[in-house]
Design an enzyme around this catalytic site. Sequence first.
Site, mmCIF file in Angstrom:
data_model
loop_
_atom_site.group_PDB
_atom_site.id
_atom_site.type_symbol
_atom_site.label_atom_id
_atom_site.label_comp_id
_atom_site.label_asym_id
_atom_site.label_seq_id
_atom_site.Cartn_x
_atom_site.Cartn_y
_atom_site.Cartn_z
ATOM 1 C CG ASP A 73 36.763 22.313 3.100
ATOM 2 O OD1 ASP A 73 35.791 22.939 2.639
ATOM 3 O OD2 ASP A 73 37.199 21.237 2.694
ATOM 4 C CB CYS A 96 39.665 20.333 0.153
ATOM 5 S SG CYS A 96 37.856 20.127 -0.839
ATOM 6 C CG ASP A 152 34.783 18.476 1.693
ATOM 7 O OD1 ASP A 152 35.502 19.518 1.442
ATOM 8 O OD2 ASP A 152 35.029 17.626 1.396
#
Length: 520
Positions: A323, A89, A53
Amino acid sequence: MAGQWSGAGATRSRQTGRPAAAALALLTLLTCCVRCAEPTGIKPSNIILILADDQDVELGGMTPMKKTKALIGDAGATFVNAFTVTPLCCPSRSSILTGQYPHNHEVRNNSLSGNCSSSLWQKGPESEAFPIYLNKQKYQTFFAGKYLNQYGKKDGGDVSHVPPGWDQWHALVGNSQYYNYTLSVNGKEEKHGDSYEKDYFTDLITNRSLHFLDDRSPQHPFFLMLSPPAPHSPWTAAPQYQKEFNTVKAPRDGSFDKPGKDKHWLLRQPVNPMPNSSLNFLDDAFRKRWQTLLSVDDMVETLLKKLESIKELNNTYIFYTSDNGYHTGQFSLPIDKRQLYEFDIRVPLMVRGPGIKPNQTLKAPVLNIDLAPTILDISGVNLSVVNMDGQSFLPQMAPSLRNGTARPFFLVEYTGEGHPEPDPSCPKLGPGLSQCFPDCVCEDAYNNTYACVRTLDTNYNLQYCEFADSESFVEVYNLTSDPHQLENIVKKVDPTVLQAMNQRLIKLQSCEGDSCRNIK
């Protein structure tokens, strides 16, 4: 658990000897897929996708990942030109799940109003996401980690909503956390506290994936998607790693603390040079991000050891990516993503698995919308029947299994997010802005809405971007001579080149499926 599968994984009857089965076998033989290259009787390859992430690659984000680079990158292929099609995201993760550009799945930002895990998303794109196809292919599917930023909220179906295609579901409610979070475990709420041994989220994801592998049915292949919170804020490292990298600072080269004088409105606002308070904040964030990644590095090592112990390592494709990218001080923006520049749109991507030779460094551009078709390609799905904008990159990393071509142009698009009222802590800034910290430097705004056409091949390394703002602002970069995008050359480029890029951008912004892959 092995006896608890629901949906397509539960009722898998054998119909050998029947005419329908014979026809299906013939169709499977004629369909070009990875499993065809395997001897009869061997089950299809397993697949694991590990999705970090906010992990950058341009600013050294892979530096802490020594085990991961050795176990996946050195054992397979490292893609040095991997990009997200949108640097945020929720829309990026939606693109990964669907294989579609944001203008097709219509998730624009991290809010419910931006379609993040909304009922519209659930009824539409989510119902055609790639796990559904894997489940139909008799894959046992497992998810653990952060899903989408608004997942589990009451307005988005609450924790009881389990997306179709998943046999085992351990999804975070909301955005990344390391402690004191709530999970949806197969549709049931599960609350966690602040005990490292019981609750540290990265480790919990690892441990539950191991249990899944223990309890799986060995007769069928498996797919795991593991989505740890690292290195997203709040950057809470495991106790044993909280003193690592204590002397490290964010890199000061390239575009660090350079003024954005020839860039779009938002980039012209930050104070330059940055005050010491911003520098201290971003350096602290940089160190803590690296610290959190050490637990992800442990996850990869633990997982591969488990695969080896159950004799599945050599029959498993393992993808490692993020991401979106990230920035810490570039163009005097302290910390965030959301921008069109290389530091935010480039992501790490490494893959190992059957047919992939070790120690490959591949330069063909690959997008996050290519992950879904590649995974389905490996599983044996006929890609002509799925509605995806991306393309399989199996030919790039395993040419012995597949022929293919690289794309000449691709799209990066983003819809800016702002607040209709001024930020109370930054009243001088006015409305329409968001993410205004530290020191009231805003990282996003309504007018940070753009679309870019990017070309990357042996002849050209160009980026052309148009903004949907009152200035109709355009940015153009020659990344061969200017890799850090310091100079916007829009006023120096041949007008015919600008016109050609504009026409390609128009086509890409409305493309769907094949037309996204065949822009000339």
